[in-house]
Design an enzyme around this catalytic site. Structure first.
Site, PDB file in Angstrom:
ATOM      1  N   ASP A  12      -7.537  -5.297  -5.919  1.00 49.18           N
ATOM      2  CA  ASP A  12      -7.173  -6.503  -5.176  1.00 49.18           C
ATOM      3  C   ASP A  12      -5.867  -7.050  -5.750  1.00 49.18           C
ATOM      4  OD1 ASP A  12      -6.971  -8.871  -3.833  1.00 49.18           O
ATOM      5  OD2 ASP A  12      -8.915  -9.667  -4.436  1.00 49.18           O
ATOM      6  N   ASP A 108      -4.033  -6.360   1.141  1.00 55.12           N
ATOM      7  CA  ASP A 108      -3.986  -6.530  -0.310  1.00 55.12           C
ATOM      8  C   ASP A 108      -5.156  -5.908  -1.062  1.00 55.12           C
ATOM      9  OD1 ASP A 108      -5.679  -8.324   0.924  1.00 55.12           O
ATOM     10  OD2 ASP A 108      -5.316  -9.939  -0.500  1.00 55.12           O
ATOM     11  N   GLU A 109      -6.124  -5.327  -0.366  1.00 54.78           N
ATOM     12  CA  GLU A 109      -7.303  -4.791  -1.036  1.00 54.78           C
ATOM     13  C   GLU A 109      -7.575  -3.363  -0.592  1.00 54.78           C
ATOM     14  OE1 GLU A 109     -10.781  -7.346  -1.086  1.00 54.78           O
ATOM     15  OE2 GLU A 109      -9.569  -9.047  -0.423  1.00 54.78           O
TER      16      GLU A 109
END
Length: 424
Positions: A12, A108-109
């Site tokens: 993350d 973002d992950e």
């Protein structure tokens, strides 16, 4: 022979949008920063914030004016999605050096299955440390990484310590780390589900895990069983294969959707109908462009207090007809929302899912009006052609005329979000 446990990472990127903006705006160093939409068009919601803003209790999804009350010096930066997408792609390229099993969860992950890589690079924790250092050195941002034997606990691990941290959750410590946490911390336990569980005395993930699955199923339906599986670490879902050379537009499309934060709160069904038709026009056009028909249609609604829900329904037959999709959206809304009892609406989304190729043979309905459906399909295709040549507002439905929201163009302005955890 005993089966070897999988090794799953969840990476993350910390304060992703804000971190990327800090890199590209060195003049803002040392200032509290938040990435937010355009307040003039009521898209004034905090999308991301840096660590300095977090210290002032600025929260994601709150309005800009609320954030400014907490932090008067907050610097608002408009989102730059192409830039974030480029950084996301560079991060995936680093992940690909360690495994080809990568599943994104937003820009973002990402989950990574490194089970087959441990004999080359060492333990899951060692691989996580190597990835963390490379992201820092090569991209200039930081990540938090969870390491576990399943996707749910790996995701929990990446959230457990932030920023720039690595958390290992294994079969020896998961009850000590995860089970004492509030039940709302488990993936896919939303506000409504958490309230239902707490009304029945289930306050922690451990209490959820030790509640008989039959009881949870009676309370929450199938989702009760799913959450029991998650809480006990029994999740067996795979991490999908990833090809870094594949164009993002060529990836398997699981659903096509669009959502919008409206310029004003919606306070009656006519306003909701207007927005649902505008969004459905966008989704139906994109469904036809992609060569699909949908068998399931869904809506999502968020009110002015940021409480939200999602509902979906199976359609009688696969469709790419705008009118049929819009009628499904309206039916879902009418069956699940009552303005007399619930508050004004801030944002709405629609989604065509359970997609199949448009050329797939379909059993005709002997008693249905197939000729009318074919004429409707041809009409939609003709309108698509006109809009392609002259713009999306060249042909409009009467319901969208004369309203201040009629200038919105969801087809042009849409943002396609990555596929989430559930793939059906």
């Amino acid at each position: 022979m005993e089966r070897k446990d999988r090794v799953i990472l969840h990476s993350d990127c910390n304060s992703f949008y804000a971190s990327v903006e800090e890199l590209h705006h060195p003049e803002l160093a040392g200032l509290p920063i938040a990435v937010a939409g355009d307040p003039e068009n009521r898209h004034g919601i905090i999308l991301a914030k840096n660590q300095l803003a977090k210290r002032h209790k600025v929260k994601t999804a709150e309005a800009i004016w609320e954030a400014k009350q907490k932090c008067p010096d907050l610097v608002i930066v408009p989102p730059n999605y192409p830039l974030y997408s480029r950084f996301s792609k560079m991060a995936r390229e680093i992940y690909y050096d360690y495994t080809d099993q990568i599943e994104t969860f937003g820009l973002d992950e990402a989950w990574l299955c490194v089970t087959g890589s441990t004999h080359l690079f060492g333990s899951g924790e060692k691989i996580a440390k190597a990835i963390s250092q490379r992201i820092k050195d090569e991209l200039g941002i930081t990540v938090s990484i969870g390491v576990s034997w399943n996707k749910i606990f790996a995701k929990f691990g990446s959230d457990y310590k932030k920023p720039d941290a690595i958390t290992v959750i294994d079969k020896d410590n998961y009850k000590d780390i995860i089970w004492p946490q509030d039940v709302s911390e488990l993936l896919y336990v939303g506000h409504a589900t958490a309230r239902k569980l707490k009304r029945r005395g289930i306050f922690t993930i451990g209490q959820l895990a030790t509640t008989p699955v039959d009881i949870l199923r009676s309370w929450l339906g199938k989702m009760g069983e799913v959450l029991w599986v998650f809480a006990n670490g029994h999740d067996q879902s795979e991490v999908k294969l990833f090809d870094p050379n594949e164009n993002d537009n060529d990836r398997v499309i699981k659903s096509i959707g669009n959502s919008i934060t409206t310029p004003r709160d919606l306070v009656c069904e006519n306003e909701v109908k207007l927005v649902l038709y505008m969004l459905t026009e966008s989704v139906a056009m994109r469904t036809r462009e992609a060569g699909f028909k949908c068998k399931t249609f869904a809506i999502s609604v968020r009110d002015k207090h940021l409480q939200s829900f999602t509902r979906q329904m199976k359609l009688e037959k696969p469709t790419d007809i705008t009118r049929e999709m819009a009628e499904s959206a309206l039916k879902l809304f009418h069956n699940n929302y009552n303005f007399d009892e619930q508050s004004a609406i801030r944002s709405i989304g629609v989604r065509a899912c359970d997609l199949s190729p448009a050329a797939t043979p379909v059993q005709l309905d002997l008693f249905g009006n197939e000729e009318k459906r074919i004429r409707q399909e041809h009409l939609d295709q003709t309108i698509d052609g006109l809009r392609g040549r002259f713009g999306n507002n060249i042909v409009r439905r009467a319901i969208t005329l004369g309203d201040t929201m009629s200038s919105l163009d969801p087809k042009r302005d849409n943002i396609i979000h990555p596929v989430g955890f559930f793939h059906d």
